[in-house]
Design a protein around this motif. Structure first.
Motif, PDB file in Angstrom:
ATOM      1  N   PRO A   1       0.824  -1.214   0.000  1.00  0.00           N
ATOM      2  CA  PRO A   1       0.000   0.000   0.000  1.00  0.00           C
ATOM      3  C   PRO A   1       0.856   1.261   0.000  1.00  0.00           C
ATOM      4  N   VAL A   2       0.217   2.365  -0.360  1.00  0.00           N
ATOM      5  CA  VAL A   2       0.851   3.681  -0.313  1.00  0.00           C
ATOM      6  C   VAL A   2       0.248   4.463   0.843  1.00  0.00           C
ATOM      7  N   PHE A   3       1.096   5.089   1.648  1.00  0.00           N
ATOM      8  CA  PHE A   3       0.614   5.843   2.800  1.00  0.00           C
ATOM      9  C   PHE A   3       1.709   6.807   3.221  1.00  0.00           C
TER      10      PHE A   3
ATOM     11  N   GLY B   1      -1.548  -4.460   4.356  1.00  0.00           N
ATOM     12  CA  GLY B   1      -0.562  -4.890   3.371  1.00  0.00           C
ATOM     13  C   GLY B   1       0.840  -4.798   3.929  1.00  0.00           C
ATOM     14  N   PRO B   2       1.811  -5.381   3.219  1.00  0.00           N
ATOM     15  CA  PRO B   2       3.197  -5.395   3.696  1.00  0.00           C
ATOM     16  C   PRO B   2       3.790  -3.990   3.716  1.00  0.00           C
ATOM     17  N   VAL B   3       4.647  -3.736   4.696  1.00  0.00           N
ATOM     18  CA  VAL B   3       5.237  -2.408   4.869  1.00  0.00           C
ATOM     19  C   VAL B   3       6.748  -2.538   5.033  1.00  0.00           C
ATOM     20  N   LEU B   4       7.428  -1.432   4.815  1.00  0.00           N
ATOM     21  CA  LEU B   4       8.858  -1.337   5.077  1.00  0.00           C
ATOM     22  C   LEU B   4       9.048  -0.766   6.474  1.00  0.00           C
ATOM     23  N   VAL B   5       9.841  -1.431   7.293  1.00  0.00           N
ATOM     24  CA  VAL B   5      10.153  -0.945   8.641  1.00  0.00           C
ATOM     25  C   VAL B   5      11.635  -0.601   8.678  1.00  0.00           C
ATOM     26  N   GLU B   6      11.945   0.659   8.922  1.00  0.00           N
ATOM     27  CA  GLU B   6      13.325   1.100   9.052  1.00  0.00           C
ATOM     28  C   GLU B   6      13.625   1.333  10.530  1.00  0.00           C
ATOM     29  N   MET B   7      14.816   0.952  10.963  1.00  0.00           N
ATOM     30  CA  MET B   7      15.167   1.104  12.371  1.00  0.00           C
ATOM     31  C   MET B   7      16.558   1.709  12.508  1.00  0.00           C
TER      32      MET B   7
ATOM     33  N   PRO C   1      26.981  -2.025  16.250  1.00  0.00           N
ATOM     34  CA  PRO C   1      26.906  -0.705  16.886  1.00  0.00           C
ATOM     35  C   PRO C   1      26.314   0.313  15.930  1.00  0.00           C
ATOM     36  N   ASP C   2      25.617   1.310  16.497  1.00  0.00           N
ATOM     37  CA  ASP C   2      24.984   2.367  15.703  1.00  0.00           C
ATOM     38  C   ASP C   2      24.218   1.764  14.529  1.00  0.00           C
ATOM     39  N   PHE C   3      23.317   0.891  14.863  1.00  0.00           N
ATOM     40  CA  PHE C   3      22.566   0.109  13.875  1.00  0.00           C
ATOM     41  C   PHE C   3      21.637   0.986  13.053  1.00  0.00           C
ATOM     42  N   ARG C   4      21.565   0.645  11.763  1.00  0.00           N
ATOM     43  CA  ARG C   4      20.612   1.286  10.853  1.00  0.00           C
ATOM     44  C   ARG C   4      20.256   0.261   9.787  1.00  0.00           C
ATOM     45  N   GLY C   5      18.990  -0.149   9.730  1.00  0.00           N
ATOM     46  CA  GLY C   5      18.599  -1.188   8.786  1.00  0.00           C
ATOM     47  C   GLY C   5      17.124  -1.107   8.455  1.00  0.00           C
ATOM     48  N   SER C   6      16.691  -2.007   7.565  1.00  0.00           N
ATOM     49  CA  SER C   6      15.284  -2.036   7.183  1.00  0.00           C
ATOM     50  C   SER C   6      14.854  -3.472   6.957  1.00  0.00           C
ATOM     51  N   ALA C   7      13.542  -3.699   7.034  1.00  0.00           N
ATOM     52  CA  ALA C   7      12.969  -5.026   6.837  1.00  0.00           C
ATOM     53  C   ALA C   7      11.573  -4.876   6.263  1.00  0.00           C
ATOM     54  N   ALA C   8      11.114  -5.910   5.567  1.00  0.00           N
ATOM     55  CA  ALA C   8       9.752  -5.955   5.043  1.00  0.00           C
ATOM     56  C   ALA C   8       8.907  -6.817   5.974  1.00  0.00           C
ATOM     57  N   VAL C   9       7.744  -6.305   6.351  1.00  0.00           N
ATOM     58  CA  VAL C   9       6.915  -6.984   7.349  1.00  0.00           C
ATOM     59  C   VAL C   9       5.489  -7.120   6.837  1.00  0.00           C
ATOM     60  N   ASP C  10       4.957  -8.338   6.933  1.00  0.00           N
ATOM     61  CA  ASP C  10       3.539  -8.591   6.663  1.00  0.00           C
ATOM     62  C   ASP C  10       2.724  -8.319   7.921  1.00  0.00           C
ATOM     63  N   PRO C  11       1.623  -7.565   7.812  1.00  0.00           N
ATOM     64  CA  PRO C  11       0.740  -7.455   8.974  1.00  0.00           C
ATOM     65  C   PRO C  11      -0.086  -8.726   9.129  1.00  0.00           C
TER      66      PRO C  11
ATOM     67  N   PHE D   1       7.782   3.510   9.672  1.00  0.00           N
ATOM     68  CA  PHE D   1       6.963   2.664   8.803  1.00  0.00           C
ATOM     69  C   PHE D   1       6.764   3.401   7.484  1.00  0.00           C
ATOM     70  N   ARG D   2       7.149   2.754   6.384  1.00  0.00           N
ATOM     71  CA  ARG D   2       7.055   3.361   5.054  1.00  0.00           C
ATOM     72  C   ARG D   2       6.433   2.377   4.064  1.00  0.00           C
ATOM     73  N   PRO D   3       5.933   2.878   2.912  1.00  0.00           N
ATOM     74  CA  PRO D   3       5.568   1.964   1.821  1.00  0.00           C
ATOM     75  C   PRO D   3       6.799   1.193   1.347  1.00  0.00           C
ATOM     76  N   LEU D   4       6.607  -0.039   0.922  1.00  0.00           N
ATOM     77  CA  LEU D   4       7.727  -0.815   0.407  1.00  0.00           C
ATOM     78  C   LEU D   4       8.385  -0.139  -0.787  1.00  0.00           C
ATOM     79  N   ALA D   5       7.608   0.642  -1.535  1.00  0.00           N
ATOM     80  CA  ALA D   5       8.154   1.330  -2.704  1.00  0.00           C
ATOM     81  C   ALA D   5       9.253   2.314  -2.335  1.00  0.00           C
ATOM     82  N   HIS D   6       9.383   2.655  -1.047  1.00  0.00           N
ATOM     83  CA  HIS D   6      10.431   3.575  -0.612  1.00  0.00           C
ATOM     84  C   HIS D   6      11.769   2.881  -0.380  1.00  0.00           C
ATOM     85  N   ALA D   7      11.804   1.565  -0.482  1.00  0.00           N
ATOM     86  CA  ALA D   7      13.064   0.849  -0.297  1.00  0.00           C
ATOM     87  C   ALA D   7      14.019   1.162  -1.446  1.00  0.00           C
ATOM     88  N   ARG D   8      15.314   0.971  -1.201  1.00  0.00           N
ATOM     89  CA  ARG D   8      16.296   1.213  -2.257  1.00  0.00           C
ATOM     90  C   ARG D   8      16.149   0.196  -3.384  1.00  0.00           C
ATOM     91  N   ARG D   9      16.501   0.633  -4.605  1.00  0.00           N
ATOM     92  CA  ARG D   9      16.476  -0.240  -5.772  1.00  0.00           C
ATOM     93  C   ARG D   9      17.860  -0.833  -6.020  1.00  0.00           C
TER      94      ARG D   9
END
Length: 445
Positions: A255-257, A279-285, A314-324, A344-352
């Protein structure tokens, strides 16, 4: 998103942008009318038709449109189809004029551009208006093979007539031109739309009373507020993580949001904004300091389900795709000892992944190319661990779990050089375990 000051400029994606001319709400405050003025290489208009406004809502080229104000009089929408504008214009000015009073009486007159997926691209707010009755808010112009936006902020005490005359045309007087019916906007839908590359930013929360919306459908006025941040106990302000602009083929899975951010410290249970469509979302942490932490999604019984993050970097920065779970919002259990933020972002915001990418830590990536070989180099930073990546062929599916899964990387040790066959896109790549830095490269087959 770039929030720029007067005189500054910023590159924008060469796509069909929707441009909001908005203002804050205050009793008695005048309303502004939005216009677009199309100019040639000499900096002048070629005729009256180059002024696009309510009464003449479509430029002869079809590349500039006035979309109206929908149901909110404090926001008006323009559309600029930048790929088509090349031959039709050298510059496009975004203009506002008051219906009464002065621009200095208007609460925070603002111009903001949105990409087709609803993500904000650039924004400028006038802060120095006084007795002017019309303003050139900004201009879009080609530069170095792309397009840029400049915050102009030039006022005219002579109103729209004086402004238009400066660029070679005489605008119609108010009320003298029959208003053409604006295009009927498509309903604002939370469903997926094609994604085009943009720069994204959580940005500041917008001024009170004005709404913005990241969900969007082509030629529909984008909805309401900018990315919001929710703070749980022990929270500290944190910036929304940045992802470089993607490009290439459309990505319609998920989804887009409007992105939203939750910040906190220690062990917490987090519920995503309930306005996010199913719908599935991108979770960045992001996580400060070092030490072990993990994040699980919660199932319908409120128990640990998917392992989303599990790291000692250390100083973690990452992302994952999550199904609700069904129609419920995503719920996560964070186990940590330091400050963190989740976005929480749309999956379309992930890097290509197009030709080559570098990164550090786990990340969800998008691939939309043909069949290829994926080459991965990985260097562990935590004393010896393993890296694990799966590919999910998401076309025709509504969840990650329903998509066909391929194991692409599953290696242990400090250093790895791996190649794996990659199916035709769209493929969601999930680098779940990556306790170090990595480089990926696509090799054609």
């Amino acid at each position: 998103m770039s929030h720029i000051a007067k005189g500054a400029n910023s590159f924008v994606p060469t796509v069909a942008l929707r441009v909001a001319v908005r203002q804050g709400r205050r009793d008695g405050s005048p309303l502004v009318d939005a216009c677009a003025l199309v100019l040639d290489a000499s900096g002048t208009a070629r005729g009256d038709a180059d002024l696009v406004f309510r009464g003449r809502p479509v430029h002869p080229s079809g590349s500039v449109r006035h979309l109206g104000d929908a149901s909110d009089p404090s926001v008006q929408w323009l559309e600029l189809d930048l790929p088509r504008l090349g031959a039709a214009a050298d510059r496009v000015l975004v203009v506002c004029a008051t219906d009464r009073g002065t621009v200095g009486d208007v609460v925070e007159p603002t111009v903001e551009a949105f990409a087709p997926d609803g993500a904000a691209v650039v924004r400028y707010t006038v802060t120095d208006a006084t007795t002017e009755t019309a303003f050139v808010l900004g201009e879009f112009y080609p530069r170095a093979g792309g397009w840029k936006f400049r915050a102009v902020g030039q006022g005219y005490a002579s109103g729209l007539a004086g402004l238009a005359a400066d660029f070679g045309i005489a605008p119609p007087a108010r009320g003298t031109v029959p208003a053409a019916a604006p295009p009927t906007p498509a309903p604002a839908s939370p469903g997926p739309v094609p994604f085009a590359g943009v720069s994204k930013d959580g940005g500041p929360v917008p001024f009170a009373g004005v709404s913005k919306d990241g969900g969007s459908v082509p030629f529909a006025p984008p909805p309401g507020p900018a990315p919001t941040a929710t703070t749980v106990p022990g929270a500290a302000p944190a910036a929304v993580p940045f992802a470089p602009p993607p490009s290439g083929d459309a990505w319609t899975f998920g989804p887009v949001f409007e992105p939203c951010t939750v910040e906190g410290k220690g062990t917490q249970v987090v519920t995503a904004d309930r306005s996010i469509p199913p719908g599935p979302v991108l979770v960045e942490m992001t996580r400060e300091s070092d030490g072990y932490f993990c994040v699980h999604s919660l199932d319908e019984r409120n128990k640990d389900d998917q392992l989303v993050f599990n790291s000692t970097l250390p100083d973690f920065r990452g992302s994952a795709a999550v199904d609700p779970v069904g129609d419920r919002p995503v719920r996560l259990r964070v186990q940590a000892h330091s400050r963190w933020s989740l976005t929480f972002r749309p999956l379309a915001h992930a890097r290509r992944l197009e030709s080559e990418l570098t990164g550090r830590g786990p990340e969800a990536l998008l691939y939309t190319g043909p069949e290829a070989d994926l080459k991965v180099r990985f260097r562990d930073e935590t004393g010896g661990s393993y890296c694990h990546m799966t590919g999910h062929e998401v076309a025709g599916h509504s969840t990650i779990a329903a998509a066909e899964e391929s194991l692409l990387v599953n290696e242990a040790g400090k250093r790895h050089r791996v190649s794996s066959p990659l199916p035709r896109g769209p493929v969601l790549l999930v680098f779940r375990a990556a306790e170090g830095s990595w480089r990926m490269r696509i090799r054609a087959v």
